[in-house]
Design an enzyme around this catalytic site. Sequence first.
Site, PDB file in Angstrom:
ATOM      1  N   PRO A 123       0.851  -1.198   0.000  1.00 14.56           N
ATOM      2  CA  PRO A 123       0.000   0.000   0.000  1.00 14.56           C
ATOM      3  C   PRO A 123       0.883   1.242   0.000  1.00 14.56           C
ATOM      4  CG  PRO A 123       0.037  -1.003   2.188  1.00 14.56           C
ATOM      5  CD  PRO A 123       0.793  -1.925   1.287  1.00 14.56           C
ATOM      6  N   GLN A 151      -6.512  -1.563   2.071  1.00 15.44           N
ATOM      7  CA  GLN A 151      -5.960  -1.282   3.393  1.00 15.44           C
ATOM      8  C   GLN A 151      -6.693  -0.114   4.043  1.00 15.44           C
ATOM      9  OE1 GLN A 151      -2.154   0.696   4.546  1.00 15.44           O
ATOM     10  NE2 GLN A 151      -1.587  -1.338   5.283  1.00 15.44           N
ATOM     11  N   CYS A 166       1.892   2.384  10.024  1.00 18.08           N
ATOM     12  CA  CYS A 166       2.228   3.734   9.559  1.00 18.08           C
ATOM     13  C   CYS A 166       2.765   4.565  10.715  1.00 18.08           C
ATOM     14  CB  CYS A 166       1.003   4.419   8.960  1.00 18.08           C
ATOM     15  SG  CYS A 166       1.340   6.116   8.425  1.00 18.08           S
ATOM     16  N   HIS A 199       6.878  -5.153   8.734  1.00 17.81           N
ATOM     17  CA  HIS A 199       7.956  -4.241   8.339  1.00 17.81           C
ATOM     18  C   HIS A 199       8.999  -4.306   9.449  1.00 17.81           C
ATOM     19  CE1 HIS A 199       9.813  -0.782   6.321  1.00 17.81           C
ATOM     20  NE2 HIS A 199      10.169  -0.429   7.549  1.00 17.81           N
ATOM     21  N   ASN A 206       8.665  -7.265   4.772  1.00 19.99           N
ATOM     22  CA  ASN A 206       8.636  -5.961   4.114  1.00 19.99           C
ATOM     23  C   ASN A 206       9.780  -5.099   4.632  1.00 19.99           C
ATOM     24  OD1 ASN A 206       6.896  -2.959   4.700  1.00 19.99           O
ATOM     25  ND2 ASN A 206       7.472  -3.607   2.656  1.00 19.99           N
ATOM     26  N   GLY A 207      10.402  -4.359   3.702  1.00 20.06           N
ATOM     27  CA  GLY A 207      11.455  -3.416   4.089  1.00 20.06           C
ATOM     28  C   GLY A 207      12.710  -3.531   3.258  1.00 20.06           C
ATOM     29  N   ARG A 240       8.946   0.991  -2.465  1.00 15.69           N
ATOM     30  CA  ARG A 240       9.793   1.855  -3.304  1.00 15.69           C
ATOM     31  C   ARG A 240      10.495   1.100  -4.426  1.00 15.69           C
ATOM     32  NH1 ARG A 240      10.994   4.423   1.811  1.00 15.69           N
ATOM     33  NH2 ARG A 240      12.784   3.046   2.004  1.00 15.69           N
TER      34      ARG A 240
END
Length: 321
Positions: free
Chosen positions: A31, A85, A114, A184, A214-215, A239
């Site tokens: 997301p 999400q 977040c 993450h 994730n990351g 990214r």
Amino acid sequence: MVDDIRETKECQLKDPMDLFHSGQVVKICAPMVRYSKLAFRTLVRKYSCDLCYTPMIVAADFVRSAKARDSEFTTNKGDHPLIVQFAAKEAQVLCDAARIICPFADGIDLNCGCPQRWAMSEGYGACLINKPELVKDMVKHVRRQIDNPKFSVSIKIRIHEDLKRTVDLCQKAEAAGVSWITVHGRSIEERHQPVHYDAIKIIKQSMSIPIVANGDIKSLKDAENVHHLTEADGIMVARGLLANPAMFAGYEETPFQCIQDWVDIALEHGTPFTCFHHHLMYMMERITSKQEKKVFNVLSSTSAVLDYLNDHYGLGQMKVC
């Protein structure tokens, strides 16, 4: 809200869990505020992305306002499997949002990761990792109120300094019926520090449900390495996909065909110029010189961008539709 509601209602929604039972690492588009919208999801699906998330949507606004629903969520019959999400802090509000979205998506995800100040000050995002009972309650309520057993309910989290707290959170969510958890591998305070892949592995080894890592994953090779380091069932990329939407198909940098595909898809979807241009800036970062960037990044119209791409890269007869 939907490109063609009739088509979407007729399309066969998919069970996202089938991906995790396929024996392959699930490749996931994260997301991303402003960026993981329908046109970009359409692009990455052409290049071996298995599962896509919408940008984070504030559930309370989505439930309250038809205008918010129309502006925040669009889909079509090819946009599956799709996870929407939500940012939420109340179980019933999340349930109401899930009920609205259920006919058009394959699952929802609760944002517990977040770290932005505005989100945390409102009680959304990463502050929820410190409220495991609330997270458990929200997951449980959605599970009870959505009749479709194939509709997934997942969460995306960051880690605590004390990893035992993260494992406890994940186990509470699993007990409530969460489908999978995306981790993450940084704490709330960490931004650009190295990702704690060892922490993701510990979480994976403590759980029975799928775990997504994730990351800092910027290539297919990175994705493979992170899978080996963490034993995760899926890999979520943000990214890295912005810079190279063809990453999951094994391309080291954005191929010209992918740029052509983006132009065609974005024009077809009526993508606003700023979003159209920003995506191209990301995609072309690695394949353009400093001087080229100085010129390309200040272009101010779709026709100027198309002329530039034609003149410099010969990407075909692209015209504004």
